[in-house]
Design an enzyme around this catalytic site. Sequence first.
Site, PDB file in Angstrom:
ATOM      1  CB  SER A  37      32.470  52.842  51.146  1.00 40.86           C
ATOM      2  OG  SER A  37      33.780  53.187  50.732  1.00 40.86           O
ATOM      3  NE  ARG A  39      38.358  52.821  52.146  1.00 40.21           N
ATOM      4  CZ  ARG A  39      37.939  51.820  52.367  1.00 40.21           C
ATOM      5  NH1 ARG A  39      37.603  51.319  53.470  1.00 40.21           N
ATOM      6  NH2 ARG A  39      37.704  50.855  51.363  1.00 40.21           N
ATOM      7  CB  CYS A 154      31.272  31.323  40.218  1.00 42.11           C
ATOM      8  SG  CYS A 154      32.254  31.399  41.879  1.00 42.11           S
ATOM      9  CD  GLN A 181      34.474  25.588  44.010  1.00 43.80           C
ATOM     10  OE1 GLN A 181      33.894  24.711  44.491  1.00 43.80           O
ATOM     11  NE2 GLN A 181      34.292  26.734  44.451  1.00 43.80           N
ATOM     12  CB  SER A 184      40.216  34.426  40.986  1.00 47.64           C
ATOM     13  OG  SER A 184      39.459  33.372  40.154  1.00 47.64           O
ATOM     14  N   GLY A 185      37.798  32.605  42.776  1.00 46.00           N
ATOM     15  CA  GLY A 185      36.504  32.371  43.386  1.00 46.00           C
ATOM     16  C   GLY A 185      36.304  32.933  44.842  1.00 46.00           C
ATOM     17  CG  HIS A 276      34.901  27.695  39.788  1.00 46.01           C
ATOM     18  ND1 HIS A 276      36.351  28.372  40.397  1.00 46.01           N
ATOM     19  CD2 HIS A 276      33.997  28.341  40.480  1.00 46.01           C
ATOM     20  CE1 HIS A 276      36.302  28.936  41.261  1.00 46.01           C
ATOM     21  NE2 HIS A 276      34.970  29.007  41.419  1.00 46.01           N
ATOM     22  CG  ASN A 360      36.267  31.655  38.986  1.00 44.51           C
ATOM     23  OD1 ASN A 360      37.124  31.307  38.134  1.00 44.51           O
ATOM     24  ND2 ASN A 360      36.612  32.530  40.025  1.00 44.51           N
TER      25      ASN A 360
END
Lengths: 382, 382
Positions: A37, A39, A154, A181, A184-185, A276, A360
């Site tokens: 972006s 930014r 994932c 799961q 972090s997924g 996962h 994942n």
Amino acid sequence: MDKLRIGIYGATGSVGLEAIESLVNHPWFEIAHLYASERSAGKTYKNACSLDTSSLPENISEMIVEPMNMDKIPEDIDVAFFALSEDIAKEYELKYAHKFAKRLPVITTSSALRMQEKVPLIITEVNADEHLKLAEDYRKEFNSKGAPFPQCNCTTVPFAFALKPLLETVGVEVAFMSSYQSISGSGAKALKKWEEERLNEKGLPKPFQYKSIVKDPEVVYEGNVRPIGVKDSKDEEGKVILETLKILGKYKEGSIIPASFTVDCMCNRVPTFRGHYEHIRVKPVKPCSTEDVIEIYKDFNKRCKALYGDLPSSPEEHLIILDRQPQTRFDVTLGDGMSIVLGEIEVKNGWIKLRALSDNLKKGAAKGSIQLIEYLYKIGFI
Amino acid sequence: MDKLRIGIYGATGSVGLEAIESLVNHPWFEIAHLYASERSAGKTYKNACSLDTSSLPENISEMIVEPMNMDKIPEDIDVAFFALSEDIAKEYELKYAHKFAKRLPVITTSSALRMQEKVPLIITEVNADEHLKLAEDYRKEFNSKGAPFPQCNCTTVPFAFALKPLLETVGVEVAFMSSYQSISGSGAKALKKWEEERLNEKGLPKPFQYKSIVKDPEVVYEGNVRPIGVKDSKDEEGKVILETLKILGKYKEGSIIPASFTVDCMCNRVPTFRGHYEHIRVKPVKPCSTEDVIEIYKDFNKRCKALYGDLPSSPEEHLIILDRQPQTRFDVTLGDGMSIVLGEIEVKNGWIKLRALSDNLKKGAAKGSIQLIEYLYKIGFI
């Protein structure tokens, strides 16, 4: 040999960083541009990215991030990698992925394109051969040098991977899956939220002691088994089911006919960081024994090694069959997160049961897609 | 009315404490004796017990612990509650439970007696009526005023509870379960171990980064999905399967004929404190809709309330049916841990699927057994 030049869009997000990490010192590919972006534009990558970039070599961490102007396709890249964060991915992918794909191969990691009819959905070892036929059609139809290559969910990866060898040997009549799961997924924000919860937690995460039903529980990861969505897991489960059937489908006259067995899953989030974990049950069409199933997986792994073993991102063993139960924290990094780990395989009451674990953040994400580009490159598709 | 006098054996362990907590201010029962090892004997309960006893009233925490001499059955108790720790339970139960049971009702919370042919295995709401026939035979055979009443495995409770209403309406052809079991199910030592792991953990529990297979992983609870046993879950799964079929079996000529449907489960431990969460799938004999199943559970709950609602340890709702997914931390204490919480009930592809949650330290342990004694007392069996 000139290296294939890859442009990464959404480079400063968590999937972007994973894509970059998968490309460090890559023998075949190089990072041509990092786009993000406004930014972030103009800053060095390490200054623009709020995540931990300390493992990156200087030639990458010092790269200047460029503004993401997707109306113009750069001339000097061979592959576009869309690693857009979920909040903007849908809009941008629907708007730009096909435009890019008419010029060059496009990897996307979010969900917008996965179920589109003319779009392949590939896990390299599982269905690259079958689904590339769709990509060839795409090229013909649009007189294109590209094609879109979305990465599947994932959670779909270990499930579809475990089903494929069974489907082509003993057949699949019914397949069920229950997922454990990791957080972090759910992305970097969820991990941040979980970390804050842990800092505020005194001692062990005891129940909240509610005496009446909480209508809309707030999001709590710590010490909780919770849905993947806000109040249920239906959206995630629906995706996994449709993707699994598409991935295991057969090409016919310009589209993929989804596999036709009964498939269902129940998905939950548990307080693990990464990996996962899945319980899988399969009712095979033909009767088979535990030894048969283990042999089927060993054979499939051999075939994977023969066909995909030379890809730089491939693990030494594509399928690892443990003689104990897999454990998330001990086994998720096997094969640098690119192996699918199976364990406690058993045939009982006419059903096959097993546990599967997959990373994942690697096989189920950017590095899985990089492996696919490697394959496309090796076979001359790119 | 004189209160029934209960003697607790193994009073200073975690199950012992739970039994005591379930008896505080009990309208029908009182604690007659607290028995424990020589090490604890002569001390006040609060000094002898290493667990948190701060919630106990003074008249109990100041009770003097007596030495556990099981060769002599005390004259002044009406019920014996064996809350022995797992390491001594098997030996002691096999040696003493039947001896006691020939004089008075004996509750046991460990596994030694559960599958014995002449021994009932009761979850009050699920099968008290059917299995009490065995207890009556026991009394006749041994000219006894007692009978043994083992508490089933805490993982069996929500599964058998969820199956019962289906079995007697639409029938069960196949039942599968995947468990997300809390660490308290593994006992006080496991909780202590988990607490230590958490104190040593810096930040989030990331994977251990193994590059090759660990043959025998050490026990790690934090951030891990792990087996119930050392390297697999087969022992736990075997128990749950046999217990479920026995609990749902029918009395015939002096024994229980186990239920005859296909049942299997896959059990795992996850980093939650308390509450066993389960994914349950049932192939019914007769076709049914989601609405049918919800109605079946509502009816069963009504029946439970009519038959068992007046027991002091019974919850207001025996089955709570949520219109969202259950969550371990939010829902496990509903009904003071004595309700079975169901959610996301759905019929799909001809299979019933649902999630169930139960408190492994209350309904699945000592308080579940106290509820059974209440029922036996109410119907005049004691």
